[in-house]
Enzyme design. Structure first.
Site, mmCIF file in Angstrom:
data_model
loop_
_atom_site.group_PDB
_atom_site.id
_atom_site.type_symbol
_atom_site.label_atom_id
_atom_site.label_comp_id
_atom_site.label_asym_id
_atom_site.label_seq_id
_atom_site.Cartn_x
_atom_site.Cartn_y
_atom_site.Cartn_z
ATOM 1 N N GLY A 96 -19.678 0.536 -11.334
ATOM 2 C CA GLY A 96 -20.519 -0.620 -11.659
ATOM 3 C C GLY A 96 -20.744 -0.703 -13.156
ATOM 4 O O GLY A 96 -20.519 0.276 -13.880
ATOM 5 N N CYS A 123 -17.120 6.900 -10.304
ATOM 6 C CA CYS A 123 -17.561 6.463 -11.631
ATOM 7 C C CYS A 123 -19.075 6.248 -11.646
ATOM 8 O O CYS A 123 -19.828 7.211 -11.544
ATOM 9 C CB CYS A 123 -16.774 5.223 -12.052
ATOM 10 S SG CYS A 123 -16.841 4.939 -13.813
ATOM 11 N N TYR A 124 -19.549 5.007 -11.717
ATOM 12 C CA TYR A 124 -20.995 4.792 -11.693
ATOM 13 C C TYR A 124 -21.613 5.387 -10.423
ATOM 14 O O TYR A 124 -22.729 5.924 -10.450
ATOM 15 C CB TYR A 124 -21.306 3.290 -11.772
ATOM 16 C CG TYR A 124 -22.785 2.972 -11.738
ATOM 17 C CD1 TYR A 124 -23.548 3.006 -12.892
ATOM 18 C CD2 TYR A 124 -23.423 2.650 -10.529
ATOM 19 C CE1 TYR A 124 -24.911 2.737 -12.852
ATOM 20 C CE2 TYR A 124 -24.775 2.371 -10.484
ATOM 21 C CZ TYR A 124 -25.521 2.416 -11.651
ATOM 22 O OH TYR A 124 -26.861 2.157 -11.608
ATOM 23 N N HIS A 210 -10.976 6.573 -11.262
ATOM 24 C CA HIS A 210 -10.877 5.530 -10.222
ATOM 25 C C HIS A 210 -9.665 5.786 -9.315
ATOM 26 O O HIS A 210 -8.544 5.436 -9.683
ATOM 27 C CB HIS A 210 -10.758 4.152 -10.875
ATOM 28 C CG HIS A 210 -12.042 3.705 -11.487
ATOM 29 N ND1 HIS A 210 -12.984 2.978 -10.804
ATOM 30 C CD2 HIS A 210 -12.555 3.925 -12.724
ATOM 31 C CE1 HIS A 210 -14.021 2.745 -11.589
ATOM 32 N NE2 HIS A 210 -13.796 3.316 -12.758
ATOM 33 N N GLU A 212 -9.002 4.232 -6.675
ATOM 34 C CA GLU A 212 -8.624 2.998 -5.976
ATOM 35 C C GLU A 212 -7.586 2.167 -6.721
ATOM 36 O O GLU A 212 -6.956 1.296 -6.136
ATOM 37 C CB GLU A 212 -9.884 2.152 -5.694
ATOM 38 C CG GLU A 212 -10.555 1.503 -6.896
ATOM 39 C CD GLU A 212 -11.517 2.422 -7.643
ATOM 40 O OE1 GLU A 212 -11.361 3.653 -7.563
ATOM 41 O OE2 GLU A 212 -12.419 1.909 -8.338
ATOM 42 N N ASP A 268 -3.310 -17.822 7.557
ATOM 43 C CA ASP A 268 -4.661 -17.554 8.077
ATOM 44 C C ASP A 268 -4.978 -18.425 9.294
ATOM 45 O O ASP A 268 -5.436 -17.930 10.330
ATOM 46 C CB ASP A 268 -5.722 -17.775 6.991
ATOM 47 C CG ASP A 268 -5.431 -16.980 5.734
ATOM 48 O OD1 ASP A 268 -4.624 -16.033 5.837
ATOM 49 O OD2 ASP A 268 -5.973 -17.309 4.671
ATOM 50 N N LYS A 410 -5.904 -9.967 3.701
ATOM 51 C CA LYS A 410 -4.669 -10.728 3.944
ATOM 52 C C LYS A 410 -3.560 -9.872 4.574
ATOM 53 O O LYS A 410 -2.887 -10.313 5.512
ATOM 54 C CB LYS A 410 -4.175 -11.281 2.604
ATOM 55 C CG LYS A 410 -3.124 -12.334 2.714
ATOM 56 C CD LYS A 410 -3.779 -13.665 2.857
ATOM 57 C CE LYS A 410 -2.880 -14.828 2.755
ATOM 58 N NZ LYS A 410 -3.678 -16.069 2.834
#
Ligand code: XMP
Length: 554
Positions: A96, A123-124, A210, A212, A268, A410
């Site tokens: 964040g 992280c944060y 990170h 991710e 979708d 998606k």
């Protein structure tokens, strides 16, 4: 399904240490403990991602889902009651933009530490853990952004199972840990971060880097280790399970009612309709409104797939003339979006009224839309584009909404589509905006310009497909600009339109990079467009990423 003690990797002996830091946490905040969650076997397991506002929060959620574990991204101030209903198996605290020592900085609510569930702070999120559990966080002497090499300093830590002792990671932080909370130890370090990964025996971990982002290539293994080894998840989030679960839910919700679903030709709405058809069959009617702004052959293709191949009940409405009439004279991108959106609603209402009693409206809303609209209510974000969607119908309509894809990303929608037997070319169709070609013809939309764009777009799509790049690219398309330029063909001067080709790679359309297409491919596209499309004598390639540009030109 494992029992609770196995799945959380929290044993009786750990209880002493858990209670030590829980006491400390309580003391720090002076708050009452909450009840420990008791997930019942067979229920869907959830990793809860606590959002502290990082630009990567959604990416964390996607990484967990890629491990076939369900997760939800929730705001840091979400009350325990909502969390408990999700059957949580562990928490991930996102990064964040704040600093933990700022007044009013968002912090983890007490239940995160008191639930006895594993926690991984990124992280944060790590700094929050340290700060709240009695350690120290300070502004970094120098900020650490970019690549770093992580050195694992302990053996047999489950978080690093299957990973080498040193691995590349991505850092992006200003603050740093300067004092460890009691009972935590350093698990890994980098040159600039002595506390790059920390943890305690109760399954609470902090990662300064990170995992991710794509720049941490082995990040996926870290997520797998956290969700499987540390949280004890089963990995039962699969298309097959989703289809069974949601089919059952749709049947119960619809009962004897009737459902209408607007098909746009996109993946979708196609998956939404197919899933509902799978659940309730002839109680569903699909409306396919051709707004005259679709690409070449698209209406025929959609009708073939749904009516002929899937034998679904589809009402086809050709409203081309109505839309073009409405768009006459409109040049402003936002005005065009609104005109298309409003006209769509009118046509939809008229056609739905002809169907007799309809109780439910099915929409292909996806999880990123849900997250974005939730965060738009809390964050003051500037409006860039209004994104009128063909699925976005007004709430004043007297239907109850069914949104079976509401919690899917998606790529998960595509997997479900394939599992339901939708043809590959429909499932892998690149995203296409609701206002269609109206926002790819710059300026006023006319029949003549739409035809030019359709022909150019057809060539772009076919060449990209031939080069086997169609699936890799998030989107690739042609734009008909309002620029005309001079050219020479044979011995004659020409004065023709300029076509721009846009091809981008992206994970979620929030950011995008322009695709480095091979020169030969660009040459083929350019040759074919100027030779085969009348009134076009020049082709340019858009080499702008998002930001600062957007994906569409309007
Ligand atoms: P931008 O141009 O905002 O596009 O970078 C991001 C993604 O959204 C699509 N897009 C739209 N989709 N209605 C839609 O349904 C719209 O008005 C609209 N505008 C852009 C765009 O194609 C890209 O995938």
């Amino acid at each position: 399904m494992e029992n609770e003690s196995q799945s959380h990797r929290v044993t009786a002996s750990d209880d002493i240490e858990i209670s030590t830091y829980l006491e400390l946490a309580k003391e720090l905040r002076g708050e009452q403990p909450v009840a420990e969650p008791k997930p019942s076997p067979g229920e869907r397991e959830t990793i809860v991602v606590i959002d502290f506002g990082s630009q990567y929060s959604m990416l964390i959620a996607r990484r967990v889902r890629e491990c076939h574990v369900y997760c939800e991204l929730v705001s840091y101030d979400t009350p325990w009651e909502k969390i408990a209903s999700l059957n949580p198996r562990g928490f991930i605290l996102s990064g964040g933009p704040a600093s933990v020592y700022d007044s009013g900085a968002p912090l983890a609510l007490p239940y995160i530490y008191e639930s006895h569930l594993p926690v991984m702070g990124i992280c944060y999120g790590m700094q929050t853990i340290v700060y709240q559990l009695g350690g120290q966080v300070s502004p970094g002497v120098r900020h650490e952004y970019g690549h770093a090499i992580l050195h694992v300093s302990v053996e047999n830590c489950p978080l690093f199972a299957g990973l080498p002792p040193s691995l590349p990671v991505w850092m992006s932080h200003g603050d740093q840990i300067t004092g460890m909370p009691p009972d935590f130890e350093t698990l890994a370090y980098t040159e600039s971060s002595p506390y790059a990964v920390i943890g305690n025996d109760s399954g609470v971990f902090g990662l300064q880097f990170h995992p991710e982002v794509a720049h941490t290539p082995q990040g996926k293994t870290i997520f797998e280790n956290f969700v499987y080894q540390i949280c004890g998840c089963q990995g039962n989030w699969t298309s097959a399970n989703f289809i069974v679960e949601s089919t059952d839910k749709i049947r119960k919700q619809v009962g004897d009612g009737r459902v209408v679903c607007a098909l746009s030709g996109g993946v979708d709405s196609a998956v939404t309709a197919t899933l509902i058809d799978h659940a309730i069959g002839n109680k569903l009617t699909c409306l396919f409104i051709n707004n005259g702004l679709l690409r070449r052959d698209e209406p025929e293709r959609v009708l073939n797939t749904f009516k002929r191949n899937l034998r679904m009940d589809v009402v086809y409405v050709d409203a081309t003339e109505r839309f073009l009439e409405r768009l006459k004279g409109a040049t402003d991108p936002e005005a065009k979006r609104h005109l298309v959106g409003n006209e769509f609603i009118k046509v939809f209402e008229e056609e739905a009224a002809k169907l007799g009693r309809v109780d439910f409206l099915a929409q292909g809303t996806l999880y990123p839309d849900v997250i974005e609209s939730a965060s738009a209510q809390t964050k003051a974000s500037a409006k860039i584009k209004s994104h009128h969607n063909v699925g976005g119908l007004p709430t004043k309509m007297k239907f109850t909404l069914i949104e079976p894809l509401r919690y899917l990303f998606k790529d998960e929608v595509r997997e479900v589509g394939l599992a339901l037997g939708l043809p590959e070319d429909m499932v892998w169709r690149q995203p296409f905006p609701g206002p269609g070609l109206a926002i790819r013809v710059i300026g006023e939309v006319t029949k003549e310009k739409l035809e030019i764009l359709r022909s150019a777009d057809w060539i772009v799509m076919n060449e990209i497909k031939k080069a086997k790049l169609y699936r890799q690219l998030w989107q690739s398309f042609a734009v008909l600009t309002d620029v005309k330029s001079v050219g020479v063909m044979g011995d004659y001067r020409t004065y023709g339109y300029l076509i721009a080709v846009r091809a981008i790679s992206s994970e979620d359309a929030m950011t995008a990079d322009w695709a480095r297409l091979p020169y030969d491919l660009m040459a083929r596209i350019s040759d074919r467009v100027v030779n085969e499309v009348p009134n076009v004598n020049r082709v340019v390639y858009d080499v702008t990423s998002k930001p600062p540009a957007t994906i569409e030109w309007e």
